[in-house]
Scaffold this motif. Structure first.
Motif, PDB file in Angstrom:
ATOM      1  N   TYR A  89       3.393 -19.201  36.618  1.00 13.07           N
ATOM      2  CA  TYR A  89       3.997 -20.533  36.672  1.00 13.07           C
ATOM      3  C   TYR A  89       3.383 -21.444  35.614  1.00 13.07           C
ATOM      4  CZ  TYR A  89       5.239 -25.176  38.306  1.00 13.07           C
ATOM      5  OH  TYR A  89       5.690 -26.479  38.351  1.00 13.07           O
ATOM      6  N   MET A  90       2.063 -21.424  35.495  1.00 14.56           N
ATOM      7  CA  MET A  90       1.396 -22.276  34.521  1.00 14.56           C
ATOM      8  C   MET A  90       1.826 -21.914  33.094  1.00 14.56           C
ATOM      9  SD  MET A  90      -0.395 -24.428  36.212  1.00 14.56           S
ATOM     10  CE  MET A  90      -1.175 -24.686  37.820  1.00 14.56           C
ATOM     11  N   ALA A  91       1.935 -20.637  32.799  1.00 19.25           N
ATOM     12  CA  ALA A  91       2.326 -20.209  31.457  1.00 19.25           C
ATOM     13  C   ALA A  91       3.780 -20.563  31.158  1.00 19.25           C
ATOM     14  CB  ALA A  91       2.099 -18.707  31.303  1.00 19.25           C
ATOM     15  N   LEU A  92       4.663 -20.335  32.118  1.00 28.12           N
ATOM     16  CA  LEU A  92       6.089 -20.613  31.892  1.00 28.12           C
ATOM     17  C   LEU A  92       6.334 -22.100  31.667  1.00 28.12           C
ATOM     18  CD1 LEU A  92       7.687 -18.240  34.546  1.00 28.12           C
ATOM     19  CD2 LEU A  92       7.781 -17.961  32.061  1.00 28.12           C
ATOM     20  N   THR A  93       5.644 -22.946  32.418  1.00 23.06           N
ATOM     21  CA  THR A  93       5.824 -24.382  32.207  1.00 23.06           C
ATOM     22  C   THR A  93       5.147 -24.842  30.917  1.00 23.06           C
ATOM     23  OG1 THR A  93       3.911 -24.847  33.646  1.00 23.06           O
ATOM     24  CG2 THR A  93       6.097 -24.908  34.648  1.00 23.06           C
ATOM     25  N   ALA A  94       3.989 -24.262  30.600  1.00 24.88           N
ATOM     26  CA  ALA A  94       3.260 -24.658  29.389  1.00 24.88           C
ATOM     27  C   ALA A  94       4.041 -24.329  28.132  1.00 24.88           C
ATOM     28  CB  ALA A  94       1.898 -23.972  29.355  1.00 24.88           C
ATOM     29  N   PHE A  95       4.706 -23.184  28.117  1.00 24.33           N
ATOM     30  CA  PHE A  95       5.351 -22.697  26.892  1.00 24.33           C
ATOM     31  C   PHE A  95       6.858 -22.974  26.870  1.00 24.33           C
ATOM     32  CE2 PHE A  95       1.877 -19.248  27.242  1.00 24.33           C
ATOM     33  CZ  PHE A  95       0.939 -20.116  26.707  1.00 24.33           C
ATOM     34  N   ALA A  96       7.329 -23.786  27.794  1.00 23.85           N
ATOM     35  CA  ALA A  96       8.773 -24.009  27.937  1.00 23.85           C
ATOM     36  C   ALA A  96       9.423 -24.559  26.677  1.00 23.85           C
ATOM     37  CB  ALA A  96       9.038 -24.953  29.108  1.00 23.85           C
ATOM     38  N   ASP A  97       8.722 -25.414  25.946  1.00 28.61           N
ATOM     39  CA  ASP A  97       9.310 -26.048  24.763  1.00 28.61           C
ATOM     40  C   ASP A  97       8.801 -25.454  23.449  1.00 28.61           C
ATOM     41  OD1 ASP A  97      10.787 -27.848  26.342  1.00 28.61           O
ATOM     42  OD2 ASP A  97       9.063 -29.180  26.531  1.00 28.61           O
ATOM     43  N   GLU A  98       8.106 -24.318  23.545  1.00 27.73           N
ATOM     44  CA  GLU A  98       7.599 -23.641  22.359  1.00 27.73           C
ATOM     45  C   GLU A  98       8.629 -22.640  21.843  1.00 27.73           C
ATOM     46  OE1 GLU A  98       4.690 -24.426  20.956  1.00 27.73           O
ATOM     47  OE2 GLU A  98       4.272 -25.903  22.521  1.00 27.73           O
ATOM     48  N   ALA A  99       8.426 -22.201  20.605  1.00 29.57           N
ATOM     49  CA  ALA A  99       9.289 -21.144  20.076  1.00 29.57           C
ATOM     50  C   ALA A  99       9.146 -19.909  20.957  1.00 29.57           C
ATOM     51  CB  ALA A  99       8.890 -20.827  18.634  1.00 29.57           C
ATOM     52  N   PRO A 100      10.218 -19.147  21.168  1.00 35.51           N
ATOM     53  CA  PRO A 100      10.146 -17.996  22.070  1.00 35.51           C
ATOM     54  C   PRO A 100       9.012 -17.050  21.734  1.00 35.51           C
ATOM     55  CG  PRO A 100      12.416 -18.437  21.438  1.00 35.51           C
ATOM     56  CD  PRO A 100      11.554 -19.321  20.585  1.00 35.51           C
ATOM     57  N   LEU A 101       8.347 -16.554  22.760  1.00 35.37           N
ATOM     58  CA  LEU A 101       7.286 -15.575  22.586  1.00 35.37           C
ATOM     59  C   LEU A 101       7.899 -14.195  22.388  1.00 35.37           C
ATOM     60  CD1 LEU A 101       4.778 -16.812  25.298  1.00 35.37           C
ATOM     61  CD2 LEU A 101       4.798 -17.328  22.865  1.00 35.37           C
ATOM     62  N   ASP A 102       7.093 -13.297  21.852  1.00 33.15           N
ATOM     63  CA  ASP A 102       7.586 -11.964  21.535  1.00 33.15           C
ATOM     64  C   ASP A 102       7.906 -11.157  22.782  1.00 33.15           C
ATOM     65  OD1 ASP A 102       7.027  -8.910  20.555  1.00 33.15           O
ATOM     66  OD2 ASP A 102       7.747 -10.177  18.930  1.00 33.15           O
ATOM     67  N   MET A 103       7.080 -11.348  23.824  1.00 31.35           N
ATOM     68  CA  MET A 103       7.257 -10.569  25.048  1.00 31.35           C
ATOM     69  C   MET A 103       6.567 -11.287  26.186  1.00 31.35           C
ATOM     70  SD  MET A 103       6.192  -6.583  25.633  1.00 31.35           S
ATOM     71  CE  MET A 103       7.209  -5.486  26.621  1.00 31.35           C
ATOM     72  N   CYS A 104       7.083 -11.126  27.400  1.00 34.90           N
ATOM     73  CA  CYS A 104       6.522 -11.779  28.573  1.00 34.90           C
ATOM     74  C   CYS A 104       6.451 -10.767  29.709  1.00 34.90           C
ATOM     75  CB  CYS A 104       7.390 -12.971  28.953  1.00 34.90           C
ATOM     76  SG  CYS A 104       6.697 -14.032  30.215  1.00 34.90           S
ATOM     77  N   LEU A 105       5.249 -10.481  30.181  1.00 38.06           N
ATOM     78  CA  LEU A 105       5.033  -9.571  31.297  1.00 38.06           C
ATOM     79  C   LEU A 105       4.491 -10.379  32.471  1.00 38.06           C
ATOM     80  CD1 LEU A 105       3.245  -6.511  29.600  1.00 38.06           C
ATOM     81  CD2 LEU A 105       5.685  -6.969  29.814  1.00 38.06           C
ATOM     82  N   LEU A 106       5.228 -10.408  33.577  1.00 41.13           N
ATOM     83  CA  LEU A 106       4.856 -11.214  34.732  1.00 41.13           C
ATOM     84  C   LEU A 106       4.752 -10.325  35.964  1.00 41.13           C
ATOM     85  CD1 LEU A 106       7.458 -14.099  34.210  1.00 41.13           C
ATOM     86  CD2 LEU A 106       5.115 -13.998  33.328  1.00 41.13           C
ATOM     87  N   SER A 107       3.638 -10.418  36.683  1.00 46.84           N
ATOM     88  CA  SER A 107       3.524  -9.694  37.942  1.00 46.84           C
ATOM     89  C   SER A 107       3.305 -10.685  39.076  1.00 46.84           C
ATOM     90  CB  SER A 107       2.383  -8.665  37.900  1.00 46.84           C
ATOM     91  OG  SER A 107       1.140  -9.262  37.588  1.00 46.84           O
ATOM     92  N   SER A 108       3.968 -10.425  40.196  1.00 47.63           N
ATOM     93  CA  SER A 108       3.934 -11.314  41.368  1.00 47.63           C
ATOM     94  C   SER A 108       4.104 -12.773  40.953  1.00 47.63           C
ATOM     95  CB  SER A 108       2.607 -11.139  42.119  1.00 47.63           C
ATOM     96  OG  SER A 108       2.365  -9.797  42.456  1.00 47.63           O
ATOM     97  N   PRO A 109       5.107 -13.082  40.125  1.00 50.14           N
ATOM     98  CA  PRO A 109       5.171 -14.420  39.534  1.00 50.14           C
ATOM     99  C   PRO A 109       5.672 -15.501  40.491  1.00 50.14           C
ATOM    100  CG  PRO A 109       7.094 -13.180  38.859  1.00 50.14           C
ATOM    101  CD  PRO A 109       6.233 -12.231  39.669  1.00 50.14           C
ATOM    102  N   LEU A 110       5.031 -16.650  40.448  1.00 46.37           N
ATOM    103  CA  LEU A 110       5.491 -17.823  41.191  1.00 46.37           C
ATOM    104  C   LEU A 110       6.463 -18.556  40.266  1.00 46.37           C
ATOM    105  CD1 LEU A 110       3.108 -20.323  43.033  1.00 46.37           C
ATOM    106  CD2 LEU A 110       5.516 -20.718  42.507  1.00 46.37           C
TER     107      LEU A 110
END
Length: 234
Positions: A101-122
């Motif tokens: 959750y913290m990462a998704l909100t932090a990077f919401a307005d950034e250029a897209p990241l190359d890859m996102c791996l999320l486990s048990s994500p809130l």
């Protein structure tokens, strides 16, 4: 494995792996610490990825009083992303539970990241807060009036609820992969499925296990999932 320890602002950081042009930012979950990134680095390093792990506010080696709220953690994580992009041409994020959750909100307005791996994500904090309110018998009117109300080992916050409503999460990479245990009682399955559908993400369900994936079998399954995801980028 080559490991470097240093600070990025107030965040203790650990960099794992040999120098590369690509790497992952590792964000732990609640009660976690940056050293958890070493396990992921053992998988990522042989495939050419470095891992940059950090301690969220109130966790690990933190010596400051920064609160664990998304507007503070987000500011710090964006500084970590700036640092990562100064080193690497390709940047991904590996995040767990609340860290997702913290990462998704932090990077919401950034250029897209190359890859996102999320486990048990809130991925639906508003629902999480409202479920906590319901369990504690706290109405929105009362929370708005009192601003903060203790609820077990957590504190309900009106400012947090309002911020969450104003900042719903969305995918930060066109290549998003999610791992959830079928026995996860903390994260409602439908919230993850809804997020995955909107993000066109790959969702993998672990037949056994709960929210905290930590047993030998769970870690082995998670490692296999991480390996498959990383090889999909090669």
């Amino acid at each position: 494995m080559d490991t470097q320890s240093f600070m990025i602002g107030n965040m203790p950081a650990a960099l794992y792996g040999e120098p590369s042009e690509k790497g992952f930012i590792f964000v732990h979950g609640l009660c976690g610490r940056k050293e958890e990134g070493a396990r992921f680095a053992e998988i990522a390093a042989p495939l050419g990825w470095q891992t940059l792990a950090v301690d969220l506010p109130g966790h690990g080696g933190r010596q400051d009083d920064t609160p664990l709220v998304p507007w503070e953690a987000g500011r710090e994580l964006r500084a970590v992303l700036d640092y990562a992009r100064s080193m690497w041409k390709r940047v991904g994020v590996r995040a767990i539970s609340l860290g997702a959750y913290m990462a998704l909100t932090a990077f919401a307005d950034e250029a897209p990241l190359d890859m996102c791996l999320l486990s048990s994500p809130l991925v639906d904090m508003e629902r999480m807060i409202k479920d906590m309110m319901a369990a504690s018998g706290v109405s929105e009117a009362r929370l708005e009036k009192e601003r903060e109300i203790p609820a077990g080992d957590q504190t309900l916050s009106w400012d947090y609820l309002c911020w969450t409503r104003a900042h719903p999460v969305h995918a930060v990479s066109p290549r998003t992969f999610i791992l959830c245990a079928e026995g996860d009682a903390l994260i409602p399955r439908e919230t993850v499925e809804t997020f995955a559908r909107k993000a066109c993400a790959s969702l993998t369900l672990l037949p056994q296990g709960e929210h905290w994936l930590h047993t030998p079998d769970e870690l082995a399954a998670m490692g296999g999932w991480e390996t498959r995801c990383l090889k999909a980028l090669m």
